[in-house]
Design an enzyme around this catalytic site. Structure first.
Site, PDB file in Angstrom:
ATOM      1  N   GLN A 160      -6.889  -8.315  -6.891  1.00 47.25           N
ATOM      2  CA  GLN A 160      -6.721  -7.632  -5.369  1.00 47.25           C
ATOM      3  C   GLN A 160      -6.663  -8.683  -4.710  1.00 47.25           C
ATOM      4  OE1 GLN A 160      -8.463  -4.868  -2.919  1.00 47.25           O
ATOM      5  NE2 GLN A 160      -6.968  -3.542  -3.505  1.00 47.25           N
ATOM      6  N   ARG A 185     -12.211   7.362  -8.753  1.00 46.85           N
ATOM      7  CA  ARG A 185     -13.237   7.988  -8.661  1.00 46.85           C
ATOM      8  C   ARG A 185     -13.370   8.463  -9.994  1.00 46.85           C
ATOM      9  NH1 ARG A 185     -12.203  11.158  -3.010  1.00 46.85           N
ATOM     10  NH2 ARG A 185      -9.969  10.486  -3.814  1.00 46.85           N
ATOM     11  N   TYR A 199      -5.560  -3.127   6.377  1.00 47.75           N
ATOM     12  CA  TYR A 199      -5.548  -5.152   7.072  1.00 47.75           C
ATOM     13  C   TYR A 199      -4.901  -5.314   6.884  1.00 47.75           C
ATOM     14  CZ  TYR A 199      -9.488  -2.805   3.480  1.00 47.75           C
ATOM     15  OH  TYR A 199     -10.539  -2.775   2.402  1.00 47.75           O
TER      16      TYR A 199
END
Length: 411
Positions: A104, A354, A179
């Site tokens: 990423q 998760r 971001y």
């Protein structure tokens, strides 16, 4: 191994640009806290190797900054020459388990907690007051000029090339969660009056240009994907029609796939996770700045009860409006029934975070009929373990490996 009939499609191969995956399960980028001082650790290698061994077709290494200023914290991977010797250990480990590795690539813009930077104020789409800086002490941000935009775009290209040199099979350009590239997409952050702002078509121009350059540089050899927020989770975020405009522009710029996420780190972190951060978890955050920021967020966040596929309604709108581009669903998938719903909705891949941190072997267990529902409770305590000595892990199933996290990957 024969997968249950209702999710058989999820176990068929998927082509993303030049890359073919063995199935349609992807481990999402979730900040690992396994690069102390910016050096990838043996724990980071082990973390991603386990994801591949457990059946995920591709695992995504979170937050690989394209410049030193592009980091949000010091303990993050920066795709520079000093880091490169450590990354092949990770990609080789993933490949040995039959999986693909994705880096990423990103830049934090004004969302940064670095103690030192090369500029007085962090860069962003627009200048002025910097909301994230209330915690970090960087109260102002600088609007990027044409030279800044050129330099950062080329940094993304170099980051992608370095990822390729390290053996990665794909790069994911992070355009979500607040971001830098997300700051261009968001009307909350982008107040520019030139051709790089205004309506959704103007706001997506710079992220699309970055994507176009990365595809031109590495797209014949690497899969190039983008991660966006289908909903920001606050009242000044883009409408769903704006998000559709964004995705169509990314398709035109050459994206091989778009990963549909949601939320903003500062304004709506609960939208990212689909549930609240527990009070007990906040006390475990060792980084004082992050602990204070998280406490403040808890004062304003609404009460959210986790439900599986909590971003499905928004993501379906994108799927319906953009029928030909490959789209990956991210947002609370944790069961065989959930995976079946994603496939039935026409998404090309399911991205899990998760649930795979809780059990890296979940994909294989679904296929073998051993489990139908993940044991992950969406307690979100894994989110804050990244600040501890062992890095990100599920508090229900293991303790972090501090020893491995102290050893460089190439050591």
């Amino acid at each position: 191994m024969t997968a249950p009939a209702e999710i058989a499609e999820a176990y068929t191969p998927l082509s993303i640009g030049p890359l073919q995956l063995r199935n349609r399960f992807i481990k999402s980028a979730t900040n690992e806290g396994m690069a102390r001082g910016g050096v990838p650790s043996q724990a980071l290698v082990n973390h991603h190797r386990r994801m591949a061994a457990g059946g995920a077709a591709m695992t995504t290494v979170a937050y690989c900054a394209v410049t030193p200023d592009g980091r949000t914290f010091e303990d993050q991977v920066c795709l520079d020459e000093a880091t490169l010797p450590h990354l092949p250990a990770l990609t080789e480990a993933v490949h040995a388990e039959g999986g693909a590795a994705c880096a990423q690539i990103t830049h934090g813009g004004c969302f940064t907690f670095l103690p030192e930077m090369s500029t007085r104020y962090p860069l962003s789409a627009s200048g002025g007051f910097n909301p994230p800086g209330v915690i970090s002490g960087r109260f102002f941000k600088t609007a990027m000029d044409e030279d800044d935009m050129e330099a950062v775009a080329e940094a993304f290209v170099m980051g992608a090339k370095r990822a390729q040199a390290a053996g990665f099979d794909a790069v994911e350009i992070h355009m979500g969660h607040g971001y830098l590239l997300s700051q261009f997409l968001s009307p909350l952050y982008n107040r520019r009056k030139d051709g790089w702002g205004g309506d959704a078509a103007g706001r997506v121009r710079y992220p699309a240009e970055v994507l176009r350059r990365v595809v031109a540089a590495v797209g014949d050899e690497l899969a190039v994907t983008c991660k966006i927020s289908v909903v920001e989770g606050h009242k000044r975020g883009p409408a769903i029609e704006d998000v559709i405009t964004t995705v169509r522009a990314l398709e035109a710029a050459g994206a091989h796939m778009v990963v549909l996420s949601g939320g903003m780190n500062v304004e709506a972190p609960w939208q990212i996770f689909g549930s609240n951060m527990p009070k007990a978890a906040v006390t475990q955050i060792q980084n004082g700045v992050v602990r204070t920021a998280t406490k403040l967020m808890r004062l304003v966040e609404p009460k959210i009860t986790f439900r599986e596929l909590y971003l499905r309604e928004y993501s379906k709108r994108i799927r319906e409006a953009v029928p030909t581009l490959k789209l990956a669903y991210l947002g609370g998938a944790k069961s065989v029934d959930g995976v079946a719903q994603i496939m039935n909705d026409g998404f090309d891949a399911v991205v899990m975070g998760r649930a795979l941190i809780h059990d890296p072997a979940l994909v294989n267990k679904f296929a073998g009929g051993e489990l139908r529902v993940s044991g992950c409770t969406a307690c979100n305590e894994c989110v804050v373990t990244m600040y501890g000595p062992g890095g990100t892990h599920c508090v229900l199933t293991e303790s972090g490996d501090a020893e491995a996290n102290a050893r460089p990957a190439a050591g």
